[in-house]
Motif scaffolding. Structure first.
Motif, mmCIF file in Angstrom:
data_model
loop_
_atom_site.group_PDB
_atom_site.id
_atom_site.type_symbol
_atom_site.label_atom_id
_atom_site.label_comp_id
_atom_site.label_asym_id
_atom_site.label_seq_id
_atom_site.Cartn_x
_atom_site.Cartn_y
_atom_site.Cartn_z
ATOM 1 N N ARG A 162 -147.393 3.676 29.718
ATOM 2 C CA ARG A 162 -147.867 4.692 30.127
ATOM 3 C C ARG A 162 -146.299 4.109 31.683
ATOM 4 O O ARG A 162 -145.286 5.803 31.885
ATOM 5 C CB ARG A 162 -148.513 5.351 31.523
ATOM 6 C CG ARG A 162 -148.601 5.765 32.479
ATOM 7 C CD ARG A 162 -149.415 6.495 32.760
ATOM 8 N NE ARG A 162 -149.713 5.106 33.790
ATOM 9 C CZ ARG A 162 -149.190 5.450 34.937
ATOM 10 N NH1 ARG A 162 -148.088 6.671 35.558
ATOM 11 N NH2 ARG A 162 -149.216 4.328 35.993
ATOM 12 N N GLN A 166 -141.561 6.417 32.205
ATOM 13 C CA GLN A 166 -140.995 6.884 33.157
ATOM 14 C C GLN A 166 -139.883 6.898 33.139
ATOM 15 O O GLN A 166 -138.789 7.442 33.591
ATOM 16 C CB GLN A 166 -142.003 6.358 34.126
ATOM 17 C CG GLN A 166 -143.498 7.079 34.223
ATOM 18 C CD GLN A 166 -144.105 6.031 35.731
ATOM 19 O OE1 GLN A 166 -143.405 5.866 36.947
ATOM 20 N NE2 GLN A 166 -145.726 6.110 36.149
ATOM 21 N N TRP A 167 -139.041 5.228 32.401
ATOM 22 C CA TRP A 167 -137.952 5.310 32.059
ATOM 23 C C TRP A 167 -137.298 5.006 30.438
ATOM 24 O O TRP A 167 -136.378 5.042 30.461
ATOM 25 C CB TRP A 167 -137.984 3.335 32.347
ATOM 26 C CG TRP A 167 -138.209 3.247 34.043
ATOM 27 C CD1 TRP A 167 -140.000 3.235 34.596
ATOM 28 C CD2 TRP A 167 -137.169 3.523 35.048
ATOM 29 N NE1 TRP A 167 -139.126 2.844 35.882
ATOM 30 C CE2 TRP A 167 -137.844 3.062 36.153
ATOM 31 C CE3 TRP A 167 -136.250 3.959 35.755
ATOM 32 C CZ2 TRP A 167 -137.764 2.984 37.526
ATOM 33 C CZ3 TRP A 167 -135.467 3.858 36.802
ATOM 34 C CH2 TRP A 167 -136.010 3.644 37.773
#
Length: 376
Positions: A162, A166-167
């Motif tokens: 998770r 995000q990247w």
């Protein structure tokens, strides 16, 4: 032989052995041959790929077979890296990874990659806050083993996925010590790639299983290779793959009961531990199949040999790391001084392990403790 080293390998299940012999006698064709014998062999592999996709909760198109899980780790990591932007030159991981991963990371460091090792606590679990700080837009890949081989620590892989997501960073996970023993669904973990091993679950040695999410970009390590979409060169071992698949089906069917039994054996072991003998890892969260123990009086190598003389098989750490110093590195990562780490031994359970076998191991430990006390 009292066998308490199942984290290293397991004997082949009768069903897997029978499947191997039968397949070797019938599906002997090369899967790349265009005649009927080759087509029949290819169909076996196609069926196994479908079953592995179902068992892992992933798409069958992303299943590949290798010569072992170590090769699977190395190929998956390098294939994913070749598919990443050239500007991404950092890999985030821990020092508790399997030897095959650590060796690959050492090689990649020489090739210009920066390896960022996230600290772990005394139980061997990563610090998620520091992990979150480690990943950024320069990160090419996260490598996070699900279950550690020495102490059984279970990493929060799903949470790592998770955070890395995000990247848009892919995560590779070695799930060898988890699949077939704990409830593991690779699709639900969300990793880009994962690796399993047949011989850890009653299958043959020489078969690794790799899952790569087909939606994730990767590039072949072997240019010009046509086998398995270019992922691995060479003719596949059809009988081995079939035997591995049969072993996995039985392991998954027995998994809930095997886990409960291993948890009960872990509790029994803890209750019987001699004074001064320490269990590594958090018993409430780690894999109950792997018991890392620190002796109060002698080095692990001495205890392993003492047990062997009594026809009891234990280990001093992951078999792939013996002699390379990596087991000591893992102990150092969780805060053990080198003189304490040398007193480390590992016992690991399988579905047939009994309390009396655990007692036999502890009897050897207690006898050596008594001998040590009388001398000192």
């Amino acid at each position: 032989m009292i066998y308490l080293d199942s984290a290293a390998t397991t004997p082949m299940r009768t069903e897997a052995l029978e499947a191997y012999v039968q397949t070797a006698g019938t599906a002997y064709g090369n899967t790349h041959s265009l005649h009927d014998a080759g087509s029949e062999a290819a169909q076996y592999v196609t069926s196994c790929r479908k079953l592995w996709g179902q068992m892992l909760g992933v798409r069958k198109e992303g299943i590949y077979f290798t010569g072992n899980a170590s090769e699977g780790n190395q190929l998956a990591i390098r294939s994913l890296l070749r598919g990443r932007p050239a500007a991404c030159r950092k890999i985030v991981t821990t020092k508790l990874e399997h030897a095959s991963v650590l060796v690959t990371l050492h090689e990649l460091e020489k090739e210009g990659y920066r390896i960022d090792y996230v600290p772990v606590d005394r139980f061997g679990v990563i610090d998620l806050e520091q992990f979150q700080q480690a990943v950024d837009n320069e990160t090419a890949l996260v490598v996070m083993q699900l279950v550690n081989s020495e102490v059984g620590a279970v990493q929060p892989v799903e949470e790592c996925v998770r955070i890395a997501g995000q990247w848009n960073i892919p995560v590779h996970s070695d799930v060898v010590q988890g699949f077939g023993k704990m409830a593991v669904n690779v699709g639900e973990l969300g990793v880009a790639s994962a690796v399993c091993s047949a011989h850890k679950i009653g299958g043959p040695k020489g078969v690794g299983i790799v899952s790569i999410d087909p939606s994730v970009h990767w590039e072949s390590v072997y240019e010009g290779t046509t086998h398995q979409q270019g992922f691995r060169a060479g003719t596949v071992d059809v009988p081995g793959i079939v035997a591995a698949t049969i072993a996995a089906k039985y392991a998954l069917a027995e998994q809930p009961q095997a886990f409960d039994k291993a948890r009960a054996l872990q509790q029994y072991l803890i209750a019987q531990l001699p004074e001064g003998m320490l269990l590594m890892g958090d018993p409430d969260t780690k894999s109950p199949f792997i018991q890392g123990l620190v002796l109060p009086h002698v080095e692990g190598q001495w205890m392993m040999l003492a047990c062997n003389r009594q026809n009891i098989a234990i280990s001093t750490g992951t078999a792939c790391k013996i002699g390379s110093g990596e087991a000591m590195s893992a102990m150092s990562a969780i805060g053990l001084e080198s003189d304490v780490a040398r007193k480390f031994v590992r016992v690991s359970f399988h579905a047939g392990t009994t309390e009396s076998e655990v007692d036999s191991f502890l009897d050897v430990v207690k006898e050596s403790l008594n001998q040590f006390s009388s001398v000192t």
